[in-house]
Structure formats: C-alpha cells, structure tokens
Scaffold this active site. Structure first.
Site, short mmCIF file in Angstrom:
data_model
loop_
_atom_site.label_atom_id
_atom_site.label_comp_id
_atom_site.label_asym_id
_atom_site.label_seq_id
_atom_site.Cartn_x
_atom_site.Cartn_y
_atom_site.Cartn_z
N CYS A 113 0.83 -1.20 0.00
CA CYS A 113 0.00 0.00 0.00
C CYS A 113 0.87 1.26 0.00
O CYS A 113 0.48 2.28 -0.54
CB CYS A 113 -0.96 -0.02 1.17
SG CYS A 113 -0.18 -0.19 2.76
N HIS A 429 -1.17 1.26 7.56
CA HIS A 429 -1.73 1.24 6.21
C HIS A 429 -1.59 2.63 5.58
O HIS A 429 -1.83 3.64 6.24
CB HIS A 429 -3.21 0.85 6.31
CG HIS A 429 -3.85 0.66 4.99
ND1 HIS A 429 -3.27 -0.06 3.97
CD2 HIS A 429 -5.03 1.09 4.51
CE1 HIS A 429 -4.06 -0.07 2.92
NE2 HIS A 429 -5.13 0.64 3.22
#
Lengths: 481, 892
Positions: A113, A429
């Site tokens: 990510c 994330h």
C-alpha cells in the site's frame, strides 16, 4: 336497429345506431366521423374481447342501450429514434473509465500500500505524466542505468494502465522493477514482504525519474522533475561562537514539516524545518562547532511537496516511532513568508493581481487609492525586469504564452494527501487521497477508489488513530499577467 | 347495595388473573395474631358480635340459628364494598370457617342449610384452598339468591371457579346445567355493571357466547363488540370465527351496519355482506358500505336483492368498482398542492451530497435510466402527469418516445408499463395514452403497453372489461415477452376477481409442454392473484401439475419459485383445513422444490392470522443449519412476518425474534430477514427497524445489503420520511460505484416518495382490522422475487416490481356530502389509542392536530370529526366517508 352509447376517452357519444345487418366495420366508420380515429386504430370493447371488423352482431350480443368503450387515438405511433442510444453498459471498458471521471485503484500485492499510494499521488501530476509519455521518444540516454530506465518505463506503463482501466490494476511489473532497483523494498518478514516507508519510496522513485527524465540534449534546464518539484533553498549558515557566516544554496524535492510541541499548524512546522543546527568543523576555531542554519525559499516549484516528519528512530524499541500530534494543514497554503527577500519582491505583483481578482469575484472594487497603485507600479516594474532572469518563476507552457505569462503567487492549493494509519512506519496502512481535475476528492485505498468530501480531507491532520497526513502535495496557483 | 366496580380492575388483558382475589389471604393471618389487642373498640365489638353469631348458629334452636345467620349475612353484606383489604367480618370469621363447614355438613337439608351455604360460599372467597372451588360448591347448594348482593369481588371469584369447574366437567363429560344457570346470572350481572370483558371471558371459558346476545344493550354493545373483535386475534381457530360471528350478530342487532360489514369482510363471508345490504334500507348508508368494500379490494356483484333500484345499483356498483378512486385521489393531491410532477432528480436530491458533481454523465446508463423509470412511475403514480413519459409529444418532437427508447430492450417493457402506473386508476386517460404503444412493432414495448393496461386497471372494474378485451388476445402470442406482459397485466387487473374466463385462458398455459418456464411462472402467479384466497381446486390442480412437469434443471431456476407462490396465494389467510389437501400433495414433489412449496403454503395459509404456533414452526425451520443450495428458509423467514404481521404484540415479538435469527442464521436466512422486517413494518417506519435495516444496508454480503435497502424503501413507502430519505441519499453516494446496489437504492427512494407521500402499501386498513388479500398478495410476490434479487429484479424481470401496485392505496380521509361531492370539514388527527376494555368513554386519539379534510393518515393515526354539524356514516374514518347533516345541530 340498436342504439348504443360509446365512451371514448372522457367523452360519451350517446345514441349511436347500429344496423345489425351490416358488418361492424360500418359502425367503426361511424365512430371515425365522431372521433377522428381511423377504424383500424379503433379498439371497441365488447363482452369477452374486442369487436372484430367482420364479426356478427348477433353473436356478440350487444343489447339496446348498452354502453360500449372505445380505445384508440389518432396520435402518431411512437417510433424508435433513428440513432440508437448508446448505453454506458455497452461501452468498451476504456470508455467506461472516462465516464466515471477518475481512474482505477491498484491491487495490493502484499503490503504494497505504501507503493500504491505513492503511485496514485504522483499520478495526479499531469505534467509528470506528459513528461513520461515523452520519455519513450527521447529514449534512454547513456548516463541512465538500465534499471532506472526500466523503472521509468514501468511507471509510464502503470500510469497508462490506470487511465485505461475501470477495474483495479495489478502493479506486478512495476513492483518487480522497483524491488530490483531498490533492493531494500524486498525485505521479508515471516515470508512476507515488509511494509515500507512511503516517504522512502516516494523519494527514491522521484529521484530515479528525475535522473532518467533529464533530456540528454541540454543538461540542466530540462530536468523535468526538478522543474516540477524542486525547491531551491538559500541557507545562511552562521556560527555563533566564531561569528562565521556563509551562505549556500541547495535544491530539495520536498519541505519538511518538523513536529515539536509548539507546532500545531503546517506553517509553524515548515518554519521549524527551515531552521536547523548542525555541527561542523569551523575553519576559524579549528574544531567542530555548532552552526545555525536558516534557510529561505529561493524559487518555488509547481508542485510543493511537504513531508510531515512523523517518524523518528526510537532507540529503545528499535523501530521508527510515530508522532501522533495533530498538525493542521490548510487547503490553500501561502508560503510567502518562507521566501527569500528577492523572491518576495517578485511575488508582490502577481499576488496583488490575484487579490484583485478575488476581490472582484466577491463583488468588491479593487483598491484604487493612489498610494497602493504606486506601489503596484513599482513592483510591477521590478518584477518585469527580473522575470527574464528567473526561469523558475515563470513557467510558460506550450500554448499559454500568447495569453501572457503565468506567474507564481506563492499560494498553493492542496491536490493530494498520502496518509498513514497505524503506530509505526513499517506497519499500518497507507492511503492516497487525490483531488481530480473535476474537483472531486478520491480516496485510493488500494483497489478501492471512493469519493470523499473536501472537508474530510483536512480532517486527516492526526491527533488520533485515524489516517493522518504523511506527505502532502500542493499545486501552485498561477496568475496570468 | 350494588358494589361499585373499580374501573382500574375491570380492564386488562384477555384473561383475568384469578389468583388476585386470593392474594390478601396471607397477610391478615400475621396481623391477626399481632394486632389482636390493638383492635379499635368498634372492631372489637364487631368481632364479639360475630363470635356470638357463630356460637348461636351452633345452637340447636332453629329460630336462633336463623337470626344469627341473618345477622351474619347482614354484617358481611354491609362490608363487601371495599376491595382494597379483606372485609372485616370475613377476617373475623376466618377462625370459625372450619366450625361452620362442619356444622353445614351435619345440618339437615333446610332453608337454614342453604342460608349457611350462602355464607360459607362468601367465606370461601378468602378461605378456600387453591383449586378446591369451595365457593362455587357452596353457591350451588345455597339458596341461589341475587348473585350481586355479595359484591363484585365475589362474582369475579365465582366466575373463575366456574371456568375451572367447566373444564373439569367437560373432561368428565358431566352435566353442566347447574353451572350454566349460574353463568347466566353472572353474565347478566357483569353486563349490567360495565364488566363486559369479564362476561365475555366467562362465556368464552364455558364456550357459550350466544348467551351474550340476550344481555347486550345499547349502552354496552360497543364495548362488548370491541372486546370481541380484538380478542379474536389472540384466539386459535375456529374460536376466533365464532367470536366474530357473535360480534357480527350483535352489530346487526343494533343496526350498527358499518361495523357489521367490517366483521363480515374480516370473516370473508359474502352471505353476511349481503345480509348487511338487505337489512339496511338507507341508500346513503349503502353507498358508504360500497366505499368500504372497494377499499378492501374484493369483487362484489350487487344484485337486485341487495339494491332494488337499477339506477341506484349501477351507481353503487360504480363505487364498488373503484371508478371514483382516481377522482378522490386527485382531489386530495390538489388540496395538498402536490400536483406538480416530480422528476427522478427531484427525488435523488444529488445536490445535497457534496463531492458528487451533479453534472449528468454524457452517456446514458441503461441501469440508471431503468431506475429512473421506476422512480418516476412510483413517485408520480396516479397523478396522470410526469416529466418523462406523458410529456406531450408535439412539444419537443416526441420526448415521450425518447425516454422510452432511453431504456434498453426489456427495460422498454418497464418504461411503457410505467405509463399505466402514472395514470393509475384513471382508465379512460390511461388507455388513451397507452394506445400508441399498442401499434409498436417492438415486442418489449408492446409487452410494456399490455402490462401498463393491467396496472392502469388495478383495482378498477368495469362492465366493458377493457383489460380482458385488450390483453386476452395476446396471452397466446408467440413472443414470450409479450405473453408475459399480457399475463401479468391480467393478473394485476383482475386480482381477487375469480374470473372464470381468465382461468380457462390461463390454465392451459400451465400445462403446455412447449411454453417457456418464465411464461408458465407468470401464468401461475397471475392465477394465484386472480384466485387469491379462494382455495379454488381446479387452479390448484393446474399449478400442481405444472410443478410436477418441471424438469430437474427448471426446478433450479429462480423463476420456478413463482409456481409454489401462485399455489400459496390461492390459500392466502385461509388456514389449515383448506390447505391441507394441497400440502399433502406437495410432499410428493421433487425434493428441490418440496420444502420451498411447504413453507410457502404454510406461510400463505396462515398469513395475517397471528398464529403463534405457526410462527414457532417457521422459526424452527430457520434454526436448522443446512447444506448449500436449499432455498426454503427464505420463504420461512418471510412466513414469520406474514403470520405475525396482523397485530401489534405479535409484530413486536416477531421483530425481536428476527433480530435473533439474524445473528445466528445462515446466509440465506440473513438475506430474507430484512425483507421480513420490511413486510412487518410496511409503510410504518418504526425507528428501531429503521436502525436495524440501516445497519444491514452496509452488510458485507451484498444481497443482504440489497434486501435491506429495498426494505428501507418498503417501511418508508409513501411516507416521505426524511430520515429514511437521508439514509438512502447517503447510501446512493456510498454505493455509487456498484450499479446493482445503486439500482436498489433508487428503487427504495422511489418507494419512499411513492405518490409524493400520499400512498400507503399497508395491506391493513379500517383501523388495522381488515387485511386486503390482493394487497398482501402483491407485497408477498415482490418479496419472494427479492429473495433472488440478482436473477429476477436485477435481471430481466424487473417489472415484477409493478406487483406492488396491488398494495398501493391513498392513505387519505376524504369526506363527501350526500351527493358524493367532496366537502371540507375540520377533523382531529392523532395517534390512535387502544381503548379495548376501557371503562367509560376514553379518548380514542392523543396528541391530535386539527386539520380540514381531505387529510392524510399516517400509520397508527386515527381521525375524528371536530364538528357536530355532520354525522359520518361510518365510525371508521378512513378513505371515503359520507357525511350527513346532523339534524340536531345548532349553530353556536
């Protein structure tokens, strides 16, 4: 002879006579006179069905005084439009993408990510895209190594794929090359690729691109990446002990926003970041001494990247710890007071112009006191003299020159935010939030793009466990003069 | 010295707690010992007197005995008026109960013995052990004097003991004659003293409600009937029918015809309906009856016995046929000023969502346009005008045609049919507008036109039978889409009519080996609608054969579910006896469909009965964890809602049970739960259900989310509920990327703003007493289709959404004068209050506001006239109400 009444639309025709010896067609002709509906369009309802032209009256059993109902109009019959309507569902995939108004997401290949969000943020720079598309034409120059070339091509391909596709794109090729070029991204942990620092990825990728996008013909000026992102800093290095003073210039791709206890706002953080202390050997003292370094911006980029220094190396835990402090950032950033004196002078006139334009928009009269206009005049003169010298301030694009040159104003608009959620740089994330040309904000959470509201974008300023801005990018606002 | 009944003690539930009468017996015991010495002088004297009487009773001299007993009776009677504590004489006599009992046993038969038995009977009120029924025993051996003279509490206690005794004697098959004598006395006493509920309870216990007829009078019959009709919902069959029968007879006895008609409709007894007409002589009142019948949505042919005069009959038949519905609805719309047509964009309100640029995309999306077609149809339903379909074609060179062709293939069917919805109930205008599509060479358009005619004629009957005449010839068309259009149109137009002509034309399709499955499915469904609740054997046979003829592969098709559903609709609400034979046959079906069929039959047969046992059966089905592929749990979950929806208590229980099912059930059950909730609260947005559905609308399983979204639309249908509208708007931005979910959101938005907020989908009407079978059939069909959203509604059979038209009714109260012209009078509209079993004249509404008619009535609201100038001809102020001038009215 039978007498019936016929109801048609809202009207009732009383006392219509039927001659049972004649076929119903005659009756229909009678009705044609009354209603103007041609017999073939008439539908007359009798018990059990419609009246047929050749039916036998006796079989139908119409009684005297019965009420019949007729349906039918003399209207035009509806025809399908000659040009068939094209539906979005029938379009090929590429056209559906353009119709959506934003590009696709990227598939997470296992802790990628950081890379996905970096790519999405950089992709929002159209100038970078066009520079990349020209890359193929220029070809690889001798001073670019093979892997850099491959990465540049892969970036170009990935950007192209994203624009064409509706569904999420899998950046496998790009990822392989990125790892090849920068082996540090291939670190494994428990057999999985580790989460990496997006900032590192961003910096490395941009550096590679800047190397390969340098046109081989002319050396300095055509460094596309530098022209887009580079910030020139002029620093004054000052040693208090010896009183030595020197000045140096450097070029960076991003400004750092240092976060300390006093910093509540991006502006303060930037100011903080431009001041630093360093130790170096003082020629005068003959030993290492503490130097104060104060930097000011000397030239402005088209895209100003700001990195929030949220991570620091914590020795006790041996990992990068995160500062969760809330640091607000505006949708519109003015960095005028971070600029050097010369730059400020150049910015005066365009800023005045911008203010006037905005004032006009709000319905205010531009200030026309003689004093102000005097200042403006001199400023304008000053800037026009200097505008020739600095190539970084005026960046005339291909077609815009005839309209008058575009000038930087020192005012920037937020275009993309790369956020991090989690407690350390190597975990958590990363998500990209990108403003589209249409003005909509899209959150690219790996393969899921979703629309966001603008006011929610400024809420990514930290202070909790929600996504918080890590790298943000501003686009310069120009004014044409 | 009649005891004053305590109003607080009279009301309450269906069963009175007999134990209450004996509660006080405990504490006096303790107090007796302690307070022996604290007695006041007066009490002490009383106590001594009583002790003296007891002594004297034991005296051999009968004269003395008699005097003593008389005095004792005097004392007891003088004190039974209070119910808050044990009367003092009883308290003081307690220690002597045993003595007196002994005495009574040994006494020779005489008047004296009877007198003593009377006293013992009263004493047993507090003394008798549980289950001994001594009070009753002594009463039966006693003198049998006026039962009320001993006070109300005594009678109540006696009634309880009689009920127990009755059950015992029934099991022993002993004679009950002596009991019945007593029952008569008690009932007479109760009926005279505002205790109708207790009288009814007692009679229900002894299974002899007929007695009631003799005892009701003008003052108490309303309360009695009110109690009877409300308790019917809690009684098992066939007792409920008996109770309602009695209610009907009482209403007829007092010429309360509107109520009698209501009960007759509830019983679905055409004989009774006819009787109401023949008993009533007032033409104006008969008109009101016709309005009531038309709202119920059943087909009634008036004959010369019911209305003698032919012209009158024609006029009344017109009312029954709903021909004036459109007019009344438009009157309401004009009064509320909502005639202006709305576009789908007015409903979506995209500008309220930021970030969502309202700039319409350059390319038309077939899915989006289809959604817009439905939203447009639902929102402008019945108004006769809109901005997509009815725009005059000359204005912009065929704009109407253009919108039609902005839909793709089968989408055009729904678009053309939407015209029927927009012109709902206005047959003349509807047929005129639809005519142009009849000449189309495009089969989907023709199919839509046919369906449109059916929708347009929904609930409207006409002598000319335009729907039958127009659609009949297309039933056997070679194109299956045209066939389906015609078949479905007929099903909608003639729902509940039991038209034999249609049976003879539709039944053969079912058993036609060449007919495609979808045609057969829709034919079965339409037959189910036409014969809804009729238990028609022949139709059932045809559907059963059709089911048996299906191949293995066809049984797996999503549309096959319409066959068992069609079968189930035949028995809608008819309970066990009628459905038994068919249920037996269904056991022989292929196992793929057997259980589905079982569940559907069970749930349909008990729909609206509130039968708790069936709810439990269905819940048990949901408790099983099955292997993949079984689909019968979906209808079982829907069945819970169908059975439980009839009354408030069961409804709330069902909602709670469904929450449980949602947590522990398998995925196929979870998908049905939102739909069941939608059915339970249809057009009645309860906040707790709204929250549950809102939560489910974000479920990870997209089918659960879709069902929840559709259900959000259903619970808010026709309410314009701002909260649901807001939720749906947010969902539209949340799901803007997912075409299927977005389609569902749009449909739900269309539901919420249905008829611009003037309509309701609730199949219940007349103060929630009556259940319109056709309306329920329409809703249930839609819900069954939603069980497999992907293949039916999101596939090419989206037009099943139009089945909802069967349930669409204006939620209005429109007052008309004696010439049936609308007049405006002030009315109070407020939340309805449950007044069952309440004494006196309780307020029937609370938190009311005064409006002038016509007014809208929301779920759970009730209206009452705020003026004495007029008298309404029906006590239930819903729909069309005829007002008669009050002859006694005096201007203030």
């Amino acid at each position: 002879m039978l007498t019936v009444s016929v109801k048609w639309q809202k009207k009732v025709f009383e006392g219509i006579e039927i001659d049972p010896t004649l076929p119903p067609y005659v009756f229909k002709a009678q009705l044609y006179d009354l209603t103007g509906v041609p017999p073939e369009r008439q539908k007359i309802m009798v018990k059990g069905g419609l009246l047929k032209d050749d039916a036998d009256w006796s079989a139908i059993g119409v009684k005297d005084g019965q009420k019949l109902m007729m349906m039918g109009t003399a209207d035009e019959i509806v025809k399908a439009p000659e040009k068939a309507i094209v539906f979005a569902e029938d379009l090929p995939e590429e056209e559906q993408a353009t119709h959506l108004g934003y590009s696709a997401g990227l598939v997470n290949l296992g802790n990628t990510c950081y890379m996905n969000s970096t790519v999405q943020c950089l992709k929002s720079v159209p100038e970078l895209k066009s520079a990349l598309s020209n890359y193929a034409l220029t070809g690889r120059s001798a001073d670019v190594d093979q892997t850099s070339h491959m990465l540049t091509v892969a970036t170009r391909e990935l950007f192209g794929d994203l624009d064409r596709s509706v569904n999420a794109v899998s950046p496998t090729q790009f990822w392989m090359i990125l790892r090849k070029k920068f082996p540090q991204f291939s670190q494994l942990q428990n057999g999985m690729h580790m989460q990496q620092d997006a900032e590192e990825c961003w910096t490395q990728l941009l550096y590679t691109l800047s190397q390969s996008l340098k046109a081989p013909t002319s050396s300095e000026d055509s460094d596309a990446v530098k022209a887009l992102f580079g910030v020139n800093l002029r620093s004054r290095v000052h040693c208090q002990e010896s009183g030595e003073e020197s000045s140096e210039t450097e070029s960076v791709y991003s400004l750092k926003c240092h976060i300390s206890h006093e910093v509540n706002h991006l502006h303060e953080g930037l100011k903080h970041g431009l001041k630093g202390e360093l130790e170096k050997t003082s020629p005068a003292l003959g030993r290492t001494a503490l130097y104060l370094k104060e930097s000011l911006i000397d030239s402005l980029p088209r895209y100003l990247t700001v990195q929030f220094v949220r991570f620091f190396w914590k020795r006790e835990t041996n990992q990068k710890a995160k500062i969760l402090r809330k640091v607000d950032y505006p949708l519109e950033l003015d960095i005028f007071d971070l600029c050097s004196e010369e730059l400020r002078k150049k910015l005066e006139a365009p800023r005045q112009k911008l203010r006037d334009e905005e004032g006009k928009k709000l319905g205010l009269q531009p200030k026309s006191t003689s004093k102000d206009s005097d200042v403006k005049m001199t400023d304008a003169e000053a800037s026009s003299k200097e505008s020739g010298e600095s190539s970084t301030v005026t960046q005339p694009e291909g077609g815009s020159s005839e309209k008058g040159t575009l000038h930087m104003t020192g005012i920037y608009d937020l275009v993309s935010v790369l956020t991090h959620k989690g407690r350390s740089a190597d975990s958590g994330h990363y998500v990209a939030w990108v403003k589209q040309e249409s003005g909509k904000w899209i959150q690219y959470d790996d393969s899921h793009p979703s629309l966001q509201r603008e006011e929610d974008i400024t809420k990514l300023s930290g202070g909790g466990d929600w996504h918080m801005a890590y790298i943000i990018m501003y686009k310069a606002r120009f004014v044409s003069m | 010295m009649a005891p004053v009944p305590d109003p607080n003690n009279v009301g309450g539930g269906a069963k009175r707690d007999e134990a209450t009468t004996k509660v006080p017996s405990k504490d006096p015991k303790k107090k007796d010992d302690k307070k022996e010495d604290d007695l006041s002088e007066e009490d002490l004297e009383l106590k001594q007197n009583l002790e003296l009487y007891v002594e004297r009773v034991q005296d051999p001299n009968p004269e003395l005995q008699k005097a003593a007993l008389e005095s004792m009776r005097q004392e007891i009677r003088a004190s039974t008026s209070s119910m808050t504590s044990v009367p003092k004489p009883l308290k003081f006599l307690r220690p002597h109960y045993g003595t007196l009992k002994e005495l009574h046993k040994n006494m020779a038969d005489s008047d004296l013995k009877k007198l003593l038995a009377d006293i013992l009977s009263v004493l047993a009120l507090t003394m008798s052990a549980e289950g001994e029924r001594e009070s009753l025993g002594y009463r039966l051996t006693g003198s049998g004097g006026d039962i009320g003279s001993w006070g109300h509490e005594y009678v109540r206690n006696l009634a309880g003991e009689i009920a127990e005794e009755y059950t015992m004697r029934q099991s022993e098959e002993a004679s009950i004659e002596d009991l019945m004598d007593l029952v008569k006395q008690i009932v007479a006493f109760h009926m005279k003293h505002n205790a109708e509920t207790e009288a009814v309870d007692l009679l229900m216990d002894v299974e002899d409600l007929d007695l009631l007829l003799a005892h009701v009078d003008r003052t108490n019959f309303r309360r009695t009937c009110n109690y009877l009709t409300s308790s019917a919902k809690f009684l098992p069959g066939p007792d409920d029918m008996l109770v309602l029968d009695i209610a009907y007879m009482i209403y007829m006895k007092f010429e309360e015809y509107p109520n009698a008609l209501q009960v007759a409709l509830f019983l679905d007894n055409m004989q009774y309906v006819k009787q109401v007409f023949t008993s009533c002589t007032d033409l104006l009142r008969k008109k009101q009856f016709c309005y009531m019948i038309s709202r119920h949505g059943i087909t009634v042919e008036l004959d010369s016995e019911m209305v003698a005069d032919k012209d009158d009959r024609d006029m009344l038949q017109d009312i029954v046929n709903n021909t004036k519905l459109s007019e009344g609805y438009l009157t309401l719309a004009r009064d509320i000023e909502v005639m202006e047509a709305k576009t789908p964009e007015d409903i979506y309100k995209a500008h309220l969502l930021d970030g969502r640029a309202s700039s319409s995309p350059s390319v038309d999306s077939a899915r989006q346009n289809l959604a817009a077609t439905f939203v447009n149809a639902f929102v402008n339903a019945g108004f006769g005008q809109d901005k997509l379909m009815t725009v005059p074609s000359d204005a912009a060179s065929g704009t109407a045609g253009n919108w039609l062709f902005k839909n793709k293939e089968h989408g055009k069917t729904s678009a053309a049919a939407s015209l029927g919805m927009i012109l709902l109930w206005d047959v003349d205008a509807g047929l005129t507008q639809l005519d142009k599509y009849f000449h189309s060479t495009d089969n989907p358009v023709l199919a839509g036109a046919l369906l449109g005619v059916g929708i347009n004629n929904c609930g409207i009957k006409s002598d000319c039978d335009p729907a039958l005449a127009l659609l009949g010839e297309y039933v056997d068309n070679e194109d299956s889409s045209v066939r389906i259009g015609a078949i479905m149109g007929l099903g909608i137009a003639y729902a509940g009519s039991q038209n034999d002509q249609l049976r003879s034309s539709l039944s053969p399709i079912l058993n036609d080996a060449k007919a495609p499955l979808d045609v057969i499915a829709f034919a079965a469904l339409s037959l189910g609608m036409i014969y809804v609740g009729s238990c028609n054997e022949e139709v059932a046979q045809s559907i059963i054969f059709a089911l048996m003829d299906r191949s293995e592969a066809q049984l797996g098709d999503a549309l096959t579910r319409f066959l068992p559903l069609g079968l189930g609709l035949l028995y809608l609400g008819k309970q066990q006896e009628s459905v038994e034979a068919t249920a037996e046959v269904s056991k022989t079906f292929n196992e793929k469909i057997r259980k589905y069929c079982d569940m559907t039959l069970l749930s349909c047969a008990y729909a609206g009965t509130g039968n708790v046992l069936k709810v439990q059966d269905l819940l048990a089905q949901c408790g099983e964890h099955l292997e993949k592929g079984d689909i019968h749990q979906g209808p079982a979950v829907l069945g819970i809602a169908m059975v439980a929806m009839s009354e408030e208590l069961g409804l709330d229980m069902a909602i709670r049970s469904l929450e449980r099912v949602l947590q522990y059930g398998e995925q196929n059950i979870r998908r049905a739960v939102p739909l069941a909730l939608g059915l339970l609260c249809i057009s009645n947005p309860k906040v707790n259900v709204m929250d549950t559905l809102s939560r489910l609308s974000h479920d990870t399983d997209s089918e659960v989310a879709m069902a929840a979204i559709i259900s959000l639309g259903l619970i808010g249908a026709g309410t314009n509920n701002a909260r649901i509208a807001g939720m749906l708007r947010n969902l539209s931005s949340y799901y803007y990327k997912d075409a299927s979910l977005l389609f569902c959101v749009r449909i739900a938005q269309g539901f919420v703003h249905m008829g611009k907020g003037l309509l309701t989908l609730s199949p219940f009407h007349s103060e929630r007493l009556l259940l319109s079978p056709t309306a329920l059939a329409g809703i249930v069909t839609l819900l069954h289709a939603c069980l497999d959203m992907k293949s039916i509604i999101l596939g090419k059979y989206h037009y099943v959404l139009y089945f909802i038209v069967l349930a669409m009714q204006p939620r209005m109260m429109l007052t008309v004068d004696e010439n049936l012209k609308p007049i405006s009078v002030p009315v109070r509209v407020g939340q309805a209050v449950d007044v069952v079993g309440q004494a006196g004249r309780p307020k029937t509404i609370t938190g009311f506001q005064t409006h002038s008619t016509p007014v809208l009535l929301a779920a759970g609201e009730r209206a009452e006239l705020a003026t004495d100038k007029y008298i309404p001809l029906s006590p239930i102020l819903e729909g069309f109400i005829i007002l008669k001038e009050n002859p006694d009215y005096r201007e203030e």
